[in-house]
Design an enzyme around this catalytic site. Structure first.
Site, PDB file in Angstrom:
ATOM      1  N   ASP A 215       3.930  -2.323 -29.188  1.00 58.95           N
ATOM      2  CA  ASP A 215       4.035  -3.490 -30.053  1.00 58.95           C
ATOM      3  C   ASP A 215       2.638  -3.929 -30.521  1.00 58.95           C
ATOM      4  OD1 ASP A 215       5.925  -5.650 -30.974  1.00 58.95           O
ATOM      5  OD2 ASP A 215       4.557  -6.913 -29.823  1.00 58.95           O
ATOM      6  N   GLU A 265      -0.682  12.509 -17.420  1.00 61.89           N
ATOM      7  CA  GLU A 265      -0.460  12.751 -15.982  1.00 61.89           C
ATOM      8  C   GLU A 265       0.956  13.273 -15.748  1.00 61.89           C
ATOM      9  OE1 GLU A 265      -1.058   8.926 -14.185  1.00 61.89           O
ATOM     10  OE2 GLU A 265      -3.205   8.909 -14.664  1.00 61.89           O
TER      11      GLU A 265
END
Ligand code: GLC
Length: 557
Positions: A215, A265
């Site tokens: 956002d 990751e």
């Protein structure tokens, strides 16, 4: 045929690049489906309707915020980024939803709101309680007021939702909030803020979230050093050089490079799409592989139903793809804009843009100008087939697959959007596109849930119910289902070529495998290329494509 290559990527439905050509369905959880009858949609409601998403044939779901919130801005005022609002369910409900979506072969994208928290967030409460000069205030943007006792705001800057962007806290200091006063902006120079968002990204990634919608991704880093520029200079939100004090500063890309390390990751790496309202030349950076990876392209949402405007937006989106190496996003609407079927039914006004025409229409409760709703629906279907044939990702806002219209005449007491209150009556706000979806033609809240619906649905909503449209082969829903299923089998390389046509009201392009998309924006019915008509937005007339319509034609080489 003028050939223009958008890129050489194969179609990746599986694997790390699944998002490049995905169709993503946006769910606004409070108005999708309600499992417990309190009138507010919830996560169990979404789980109970995964069948609709699977039958529709989308690839992923983007969930607008479902976090604890006072709903001062429809959930974009977040109290706790790592929990579920009790009215919407629990973390266990969230896990169940992830399981149900993954079980149906759909991915899930969570909405991250990093520009601000709510004023109920523990950090903000601590900031208020700790007083002037306290370390706890450094997570936000506090400044001393001007004049005796700091009674005047630090500067004349305005909130995007109307009114001043500063709120006093009673001790001579004020805090900055670009959106509602219940949404204090965070200070991203604070290392604790950075660390906490890394934790949030891992928290949801560990729970199985496949990606994130970020956002106000162009906010976050700000320059509020003095002297302040006057609002008249700051009000213009896009600059091409990164010098705006509030938007699109270079520093945001350090944050996204850091997030990229977190995304990587995971296997596959987590995906992210930026809501970045920036100068078009700067959008590609948000979409780079070192950054968020994809960025919203809102231009189609602003374009009129005109062939030249569509052509320009498509060319710009494809150019973005070449610059960023990512795919662009196509969308006709979202939870912040007038519903597309209605927007296309409003007459053009030479003095106003389509947003302003829509605002005027809303302020008159849908009386003026007169909307041609059937025409709007017809155009929205034609536009959807254009978007779904383009290379890149397409985002579909819930209800647009039904051709649902904006509700312009909600009872004033049901309006929830802060824009309605903060604008001093000059804007109606975004509630009209957030009315709970109709699932059945009758029953309490048209099948939304066992109770009522907030904001209330109008009587005409039943006509657009999922069950009604599912039974009608000519409905908007049936067209979407057909197109999405075809798109799955037709999409291959991310290549695109315009096919020139002497008729200026025709837009025609071809994708690999002889997949032609032809639109007639007006005028007499047009001949289609020789081949198989796979889907059309309206019935053909003697084999020809009538006005305001699109067809996909499969042509053998
Ligand atoms: C984004 C959201 C919008 C929200 C605003 C503030 O623009 O899409 O709904 O009001 O951010 O968080």
């Amino acid at each position: 045929m003028a050939v223009m290559r958008a890129g050489g990527f194969p179609f990746p439905r599986e694997g790390a690049d699944w998002w490049r050509s995905a169709v993503v369905y946006q769910i606004y959880p409070r108005s999708f489906a309600d499992s417990d009858g309190d009138g507010i949609g919830d996560l169990a409601g979404v789980t109970s309707r995964v069948w609709h998403l699977a039958a529709l044939g989308v690839d992923a779901v983007w969930l607008s915020p479902f976090y604890p919130s006072a709903l001062a801005d429809g959930g974009y005022d977040v109290d706790d980024h790592r929990d579920v609002d009790p009215r919407l369910g629990t973390l266990a409900d969230f896990d169940e939803l992830v399981g149900a979506l993954h079980g149906a072969g759909l991915r899930i994208i969570a909405d991250i709101v990093p520009n601000h928290t709510s004023d109920r967030h523990p950090w903000f409460r601590e900031a208020l309680a700790s007083g002037r000069g306290a370390r706890e205030r450094e997570r936000y943007i506090f400044r001393d007021g001007r004049g005796p006792g700091g009674a005047e705001p630090p500067n004349d800057w305005q909130s995007g939702f109307g009114g001043p962007a500063w709120e006093p806290v009673g001790d001579g200091q004020w805090y900055f909030h670009y959106f509602a006063k219940e949404q204090p902006d965070l200070n991203w120079d604070d290392p604790g803020v950075r660390e906490d968002f890394r934790t949030t990204l891992r928290f949801w990634s560990d729970r199985g979230v496949d990606g994130f919608r970020i956002d106000v991704a162009h906010g976050l880093v700000k320059d509020l050093s003095e002297p302040f520029a006057p609002w008249s200079e700051v009000a213009e939100v896009t600059r091409a050089d990164g010098t705006h004090p509030l938007w699109d500063r270079e520093g945001v890309h350090e944050i996204y490079a850091d997030w990229r390390r977190v995304f990587d990751e995971y296997d596959p790496p987590r995906f992210a799409v930026a809501e970045a309202a920036v100068h078009p030349t700067r959008r590609a950076r948000y979409a780079s592989a070192e950054g968020l990876g994809q960025a919203f392209n809102f231009q189609m949402q602003e374009a009129g139903f005109q062939p030249d405007e569509f052509r320009a937006v498509i060319d710009a989106g494809l150019a973005d793809m070449r610059v960023s190496g990512s795919t662009t996003t196509w969308l006709l609407g979202c939870h912040d804009t007038l519903r597309v079927a209605t927007r296309y039914g409003l007459p053009r006004d030479p003095d106003l843009n389509s947003h302003q025409v829509g605002q005027r229409w809303l302020l008159t409760n849908g009386a003026e100008p007169v909307a041609d709703l059937a025409l709007g629906e017809r155009r929205a279907r034609a536009a959807a087939l254009v978007l779904l044939a383009l290379p890149g990702a397409t985002y579909v806002y819930q209800g647009d697959e039904l051709g649902l219209h904006e509700v312009p005449d909600l009872p004033p007491e049901s309006l929830q959007d802060p824009i309605a209150t903060r604008s001093g009556g000059t804007a109606k706000g975004r509630d009209g596109c957030r009315v709970p979806l109709p699932w059945t033609p009758d029953g309490p809240s048209f099948g939304f849930g066992p109770g009522g619906a907030q904001p209330p649905q109008p009587a005409w909503f039943g006509r657009y119910a999922v069950s009604v449209e599912a039974d009608d082969p000519d409905s908007t829903l049936s067209m979407y289902r057909r197109a999405l299923s075809l798109r799955r089998s037709l999409t291959s390389e991310e290549e695109f070529a315009w096919v020139s046509d002497p008729d200026e009201s025709v837009l025609h392009f071809v994708r690999p495998g002889g997949w032609h998309c032809v639109s007639n924006f007006g005028g007499a019915p047009v001949e289609l290329p020789h081949g198989t008509v796979a889907v059309s937005s309206v019935r053909l007339e003697d084999g020809r494509l009538p006005r305001e319509a699109t067809a996909w034609v499969l042509v053998e080489d």
